[in-house]
Motif scaffolding. Structure first.
Motif, PDB file in Angstrom:
ATOM      1  N   PHE A 297       0.832  -1.200   0.000  1.00 54.51           N
ATOM      2  CA  PHE A 297       0.000   0.000   0.000  1.00 54.51           C
ATOM      3  C   PHE A 297       0.869   1.254   0.000  1.00 54.51           C
ATOM      4  CE2 PHE A 297      -1.455   3.489   2.624  1.00 54.51           C
ATOM      5  CZ  PHE A 297      -2.598   3.896   1.951  1.00 54.51           C
ATOM      6  N   LYS A 298       1.913   1.283   0.818  1.00 50.48           N
ATOM      7  CA  LYS A 298       2.761   2.469   0.912  1.00 50.48           C
ATOM      8  C   LYS A 298       3.470   2.760  -0.407  1.00 50.48           C
ATOM      9  CE  LYS A 298       1.798   3.033   5.249  1.00 50.48           C
ATOM     10  NZ  LYS A 298       0.925   4.141   5.668  1.00 50.48           N
ATOM     11  N   THR A 299       3.722   1.718  -1.193  1.00 48.38           N
ATOM     12  CA  THR A 299       4.386   1.922  -2.480  1.00 48.38           C
ATOM     13  C   THR A 299       3.407   2.280  -3.589  1.00 48.38           C
ATOM     14  OG1 THR A 299       4.214  -0.425  -3.072  1.00 48.38           O
ATOM     15  CG2 THR A 299       6.170   0.263  -1.840  1.00 48.38           C
ATOM     16  N   ALA A 300       2.104   2.307  -3.289  1.00 44.40           N
ATOM     17  CA  ALA A 300       1.049   2.582  -4.277  1.00 44.40           C
ATOM     18  C   ALA A 300       1.040   1.530  -5.373  1.00 44.40           C
ATOM     19  CB  ALA A 300       1.210   3.973  -4.875  1.00 44.40           C
ATOM     20  N   ALA A 301       1.304   0.268  -4.995  1.00 41.14           N
ATOM     21  CA  ALA A 301       1.256  -0.821  -5.960  1.00 41.14           C
ATOM     22  C   ALA A 301      -0.188  -1.228  -6.207  1.00 41.14           C
ATOM     23  CB  ALA A 301       2.061  -2.019  -5.439  1.00 41.14           C
ATOM     24  N   VAL A 302      -0.491  -1.573  -7.446  1.00 46.02           N
ATOM     25  CA  VAL A 302      -1.828  -2.057  -7.793  1.00 46.02           C
ATOM     26  C   VAL A 302      -2.046  -3.408  -7.107  1.00 46.02           C
ATOM     27  CG1 VAL A 302      -3.258  -2.861  -9.720  1.00 46.02           C
ATOM     28  CG2 VAL A 302      -1.809  -0.823  -9.985  1.00 46.02           C
ATOM     29  N   PRO A 303      -3.189  -3.665  -6.501  1.00 42.86           N
ATOM     30  CA  PRO A 303      -4.441  -2.894  -6.468  1.00 42.86           C
ATOM     31  C   PRO A 303      -4.599  -1.997  -5.243  1.00 42.86           C
ATOM     32  CG  PRO A 303      -4.850  -5.084  -5.616  1.00 42.86           C
ATOM     33  CD  PRO A 303      -3.376  -5.018  -5.914  1.00 42.86           C
ATOM     34  N   PHE A 304      -3.487  -1.595  -4.647  1.00 36.83           N
ATOM     35  CA  PHE A 304      -3.550  -0.753  -3.439  1.00 36.83           C
ATOM     36  C   PHE A 304      -3.233   0.707  -3.772  1.00 36.83           C
ATOM     37  CE2 PHE A 304      -1.702  -4.971  -2.512  1.00 36.83           C
ATOM     38  CZ  PHE A 304      -2.772  -5.534  -1.848  1.00 36.83           C
ATOM     39  N   HIS A 305      -3.564   1.119  -4.986  1.00 38.98           N
ATOM     40  CA  HIS A 305      -3.182   2.431  -5.502  1.00 38.98           C
ATOM     41  C   HIS A 305      -4.324   3.422  -5.576  1.00 38.98           C
ATOM     42  CE1 HIS A 305      -5.265   0.557  -8.786  1.00 38.98           C
ATOM     43  NE2 HIS A 305      -5.288   1.696  -9.430  1.00 38.98           N
ATOM     44  N   PHE A 306      -5.555   2.988  -5.270  1.00 37.46           N
ATOM     45  CA  PHE A 306      -6.742   3.776  -5.587  1.00 37.46           C
ATOM     46  C   PHE A 306      -6.773   5.135  -4.902  1.00 37.46           C
ATOM     47  CE2 PHE A 306      -7.515   0.734  -2.209  1.00 37.46           C
ATOM     48  CZ  PHE A 306      -7.974   1.535  -1.183  1.00 37.46           C
ATOM     49  N   TRP A 307      -6.036   5.310  -3.823  1.00 44.74           N
ATOM     50  CA  TRP A 307      -6.036   6.567  -3.089  1.00 44.74           C
ATOM     51  C   TRP A 307      -5.160   7.636  -3.729  1.00 44.74           C
ATOM     52  CZ3 TRP A 307      -1.203   8.063  -1.328  1.00 44.74           C
ATOM     53  CH2 TRP A 307      -0.222   7.058  -1.336  1.00 44.74           C
ATOM     54  N   VAL A 308      -4.284   7.252  -4.650  1.00 41.60           N
ATOM     55  CA  VAL A 308      -3.233   8.156  -5.118  1.00 41.60           C
ATOM     56  C   VAL A 308      -3.762   9.378  -5.886  1.00 41.60           C
ATOM     57  CG1 VAL A 308      -1.193   8.351  -6.616  1.00 41.60           C
ATOM     58  CG2 VAL A 308      -1.457   6.378  -5.101  1.00 41.60           C
ATOM     59  N   PRO A 309      -4.545   9.230  -6.968  1.00 47.15           N
ATOM     60  CA  PRO A 309      -4.912  10.426  -7.749  1.00 47.15           C
ATOM     61  C   PRO A 309      -5.663  11.482  -6.946  1.00 47.15           C
ATOM     62  CG  PRO A 309      -5.427   8.405  -8.955  1.00 47.15           C
ATOM     63  CD  PRO A 309      -5.093   7.993  -7.558  1.00 47.15           C
ATOM     64  N   ASP A 310      -6.698  11.073  -6.228  1.00 43.89           N
ATOM     65  CA  ASP A 310      -7.483  12.049  -5.467  1.00 43.89           C
ATOM     66  C   ASP A 310      -6.672  12.671  -4.334  1.00 43.89           C
ATOM     67  OD1 ASP A 310      -9.663  11.636  -7.068  1.00 43.89           O
ATOM     68  OD2 ASP A 310     -10.616  10.183  -5.738  1.00 43.89           O
ATOM     69  N   THR A 311      -5.793  11.889  -3.720  1.00 39.43           N
ATOM     70  CA  THR A 311      -4.971  12.428  -2.636  1.00 39.43           C
ATOM     71  C   THR A 311      -3.997  13.470  -3.160  1.00 39.43           C
ATOM     72  OG1 THR A 311      -5.142  10.383  -1.356  1.00 39.43           O
ATOM     73  CG2 THR A 311      -3.303  11.848  -0.838  1.00 39.43           C
ATOM     74  N   TYR A 312      -3.374  13.207  -4.294  1.00 36.51           N
ATOM     75  CA  TYR A 312      -2.419  14.164  -4.857  1.00 36.51           C
ATOM     76  C   TYR A 312      -3.117  15.457  -5.278  1.00 36.51           C
ATOM     77  CZ  TYR A 312       1.365  10.693  -5.088  1.00 36.51           C
ATOM     78  OH  TYR A 312       2.347   9.777  -4.777  1.00 36.51           O
ATOM     79  N   VAL A 313      -4.332  15.336  -5.837  1.00 36.46           N
ATOM     80  CA  VAL A 313      -5.056  16.529  -6.280  1.00 36.46           C
ATOM     81  C   VAL A 313      -5.555  17.329  -5.087  1.00 36.46           C
ATOM     82  CG1 VAL A 313      -7.145  17.316  -7.459  1.00 36.46           C
ATOM     83  CG2 VAL A 313      -5.706  15.570  -8.512  1.00 36.46           C
ATOM     84  N   GLY A 314      -6.043  16.655  -4.049  1.00 33.92           N
ATOM     85  CA  GLY A 314      -6.589  17.355  -2.894  1.00 33.92           C
ATOM     86  C   GLY A 314      -5.552  17.933  -1.962  1.00 33.92           C
ATOM     87  N   ALA A 315      -4.363  17.364  -1.944  1.00 31.36           N
ATOM     88  CA  ALA A 315      -3.313  17.830  -1.036  1.00 31.36           C
ATOM     89  C   ALA A 315      -2.675  19.112  -1.553  1.00 31.36           C
ATOM     90  CB  ALA A 315      -2.249  16.753  -0.879  1.00 31.36           C
ATOM     91  N   PRO A 316      -2.084  19.926  -0.668  1.00 31.67           N
ATOM     92  CA  PRO A 316      -1.240  21.020  -1.147  1.00 31.67           C
ATOM     93  C   PRO A 316      -0.163  20.460  -2.065  1.00 31.67           C
ATOM     94  CG  PRO A 316      -1.589  21.201   1.220  1.00 31.67           C
ATOM     95  CD  PRO A 316      -2.154  19.870   0.808  1.00 31.67           C
ATOM     96  N   LEU A 317       0.179  21.189  -3.108  1.00 28.31           N
ATOM     97  CA  LEU A 317       1.091  20.658  -4.121  1.00 28.31           C
ATOM     98  C   LEU A 317       2.437  20.197  -3.551  1.00 28.31           C
ATOM     99  CD1 LEU A 317       0.829  20.095  -7.096  1.00 28.31           C
ATOM    100  CD2 LEU A 317       1.890  22.299  -7.586  1.00 28.31           C
TER     101      LEU A 317
END
Length: 562
Positions: free
Chosen positions: A242-262
């Motif tokens: 999960f910490k490495t954002a490996a599939v299928p534990f990656h689903f949080w990545v796009p929305d988290t990157y967009v919502g977080a401060p850059l």
């Protein structure tokens, strides 16, 4: 019998303060910044950021005395070879990545208050808390690669992760930020619970938490406990996957990157991955080598899925979609995680697994420099184009030639094309590790994915040097996504990322569709804040130096790290 005759064992351990200096300095500076925030006047809060930069610089320099020889501390009294903290070549390489990446993140987070003085205090990012959380997370990330027992490993993992949740959701009143933090938190907590369950199973079968003793104990597991041991190995790996954002534990990545401060999105893309991969290397190569038949095929399949899905999703990003540039970098980071997994999977089939994972360390060092650089240029563009579309980068060369050239160089490094020589050599090193391990099918999948990634990296690069759109063409293109853009524009205008010093990161020119400025082909060129310029320059210098002397990082691929 007198008391003098009794032999009292010495339970006081001497601490090697030089060995633990990098994470210790980072943690101490974080506490000092938090306390200083109570006394520093509002108009001078930006000094806390520079204090954090100085502290991270000092922590990075504290690695120099550790280059001479391996050091260890917090060792077992009865056996000096069994320790909880070890500063070896692997530890130093990952700590350099973590502290250097945190330093660049801090520079991205520092902005001149005079540029952004209009944000209401109710929506500003609290300065003291921001820097404390960032430094705390960096301290945990620096501790993790030195951990040599599962208890310390899990504690370091959580110290690195828990502040990150807060950093993602620290933008007050921003629904996107809150949603991203919630997704990140829930998925991470679930992964942590799974990891702890796996650790408990491993401890039950081996009777030890030290990684070297676990490796020895797993070779002598009774047949009736073999299933329990295998289950423990698999569950432990899931948490780090999960910490490495490996599939299928990656689903949080796009929305988290967009919502977080850059800057935090940049931090998660590099330091977050460093945490996951260093932990994954330690548990597989050091603690679970006897169960390579379990984790080797699993990681090979995860690597293939991760690079394929990550690159395919990045390929589908629309140039006019709001935050498409950040989303592309997010999906690209998922694809890059697949490449980083390849040498770890190959270690299960190699004669010397500890040497094989050096390719992951080499690639991670390259990736850290160029990916943080790409985020730094994205932060520069976001000052006048807060929706950060890929189309916003069209004609950047005409507006900011140096920024366009630097971003093009970073993208070519990620693609593995000249003049980004370091990216090419790093990919060849990873590819070779798969071939040498007999994983020809994985090497073929990686080659196909490298070709796929070329398209979206080169498409972005080409946009930088195209002629800027006319006002009419820009209005027409953006009108096709008026509804989505209006919603995103409202979120960006109402919750613009704020600097940790309490100042706003709102652009000087509004970009809400429908206004005269929205379709303007040219934008005012704002002065670049000193800290942002320093971050871009530092990343560019690192990438250029590594391309000119790739052996600086590639040497780890052929070095005994443990």
């Amino acid at each position: 019998m007198t008391l003098a005759a009794l032999e009292v064992p010495d339970v006081v351990q001497s601490v090697d303060w030089i060995a633990i200096a990098p994470p210790a300095i980072t943690a101490v500076v974080g506490l000092l910044v938090l306390v200083a925030d109570l006394f520093v006047p509002e108009g001078r809060k930006h000094l806390l950021g520079w204090a954090s930069v100085a502290g991270l610089t000092l922590a990075t320099l504290s690695l120099l005395p550790l280059l001479d020889a391996d050091r260890a501390t917090f060792c077992r009294l009865s056996d000096d070879d069994v320790c909880s903290y070890t500063a070896d070549q692997f530890t130093l390489a990952v700590q350099l990545l973590v502290l250097g990446g945190a330093l660049l993140t801090a520079l991205l987070s520092v902005t001149a208050s005079r540029d952004h003085a209009d944000t209401p205090r109710a929506r500003a990012v609290p300065g003291g808390e921001y820097w404390f959380l960032l430094l705390s997370s960096a301290a945990g990330a620096a501790l993790l690669p030195a951990s040599r027992d599962l208890a310390t490993l899990v504690v370091a993992l959580e110290v690195a992760s828990l502040p990150a949740f807060a950093l993602v959701g620290l933008k007050r009143g921003d629904r996107m930020s809150s949603e991203a933090a919630l997704k990140f938190f829930l998925s991470s907590v679930t992964a942590t619970a799974v990891t702890l369950m796996g650790v408990s199973f491993v401890y039950a079968t081996t009777g030890s938490l030290y990684l070297t003793e676990i490796a020895d104990g797993l070779t002598r597991v009774d047949g009736q406990f073999d299933t329990l041991a295998r289950t423990g190995v698999v569950l432990t790996l899931i948490g780090f996957a999960f910490k490495t954002a490996a599939v299928p534990f990656h689903f949080w990545v796009p929305d988290t990157y967009v919502g977080a401060p850059l800057p935090i999105a940049a931090y998660l893309s590099v330091i977050g991955k460093a945490v996951g991969f260093s932990g994954l290397i330690l548990v597989t190569v050091v603690a679970f080598p006897s169960y390579a038949d379990v984790w080797g095929p699993a990681l090979a399949v995860l690597a293939a899925l991760t690079m394929t899905i990550g690159n395919a999703a990045a390929l589908r990003q629309s140039v006019t979609r709001a935050y498409s540039a950040v989303r592309l970098l997010a999906w690209s980071s998922v694809g890059q995680a697949g490449y980083l997994l390849v040498p770890i999977a190959a270690a299960a089939y190699a004669k010397d697994g500890e040497r094989a994972v050096g390719s992951t360390v080499s690639y991670a060092l390259m990736y850290a420099a160029v990916n943080l650089g790409a985020f730094a240029v994205a932060a520069l563009v976001a000052r006048t184009r807060p929706l950060n579309r890929l189309s916003d980068y069209r004609g950047l060369y005409a507006e900011r030639p140096l920024a366009a050239l630097v971003l093009a160089f970073f993208l070519l490094c990620l693609a593995g094309l000249p003049p980004g020589i370091i990216g090419l050599f790093a990919k060849v090193t990873v590819f070779s590790s798969a071939v040498d391990a007999g994983l020809g099918w994985l090497a073929v999948i990686m080659a196909v994915n490298v070709v796929i990634a070329l398209y979206y990296y080169l498409r972005w690069t080409a946009l930088l040097f195209r002629a800027p759109e006319t006002a009419e063409a820009t209005d027409t293109a953006r009108a096709t996504e008026a509804t989505g853009s209006a919603a995103a524009g409202k979120a960006a205008a109402g919750t613009a990322p704020a600097a940790p010093d309490g100042s706003s990161a709102s652009p000087d020119v509004a970009t809400v569709p429908g206004t005269p400025e929205a379709g303007a082909a040219t934008r005012p060129v704002l002065p670049v804040p000193l800290a942002l310029a320093a971050a871009i320059a530092l990343a560019a210098v690192l990438a250029i130096v590594l391309s000119g002397a790739p052996q600086l990082v590639l040497r780890f691929s052929d070095t005994a790290l443990f």
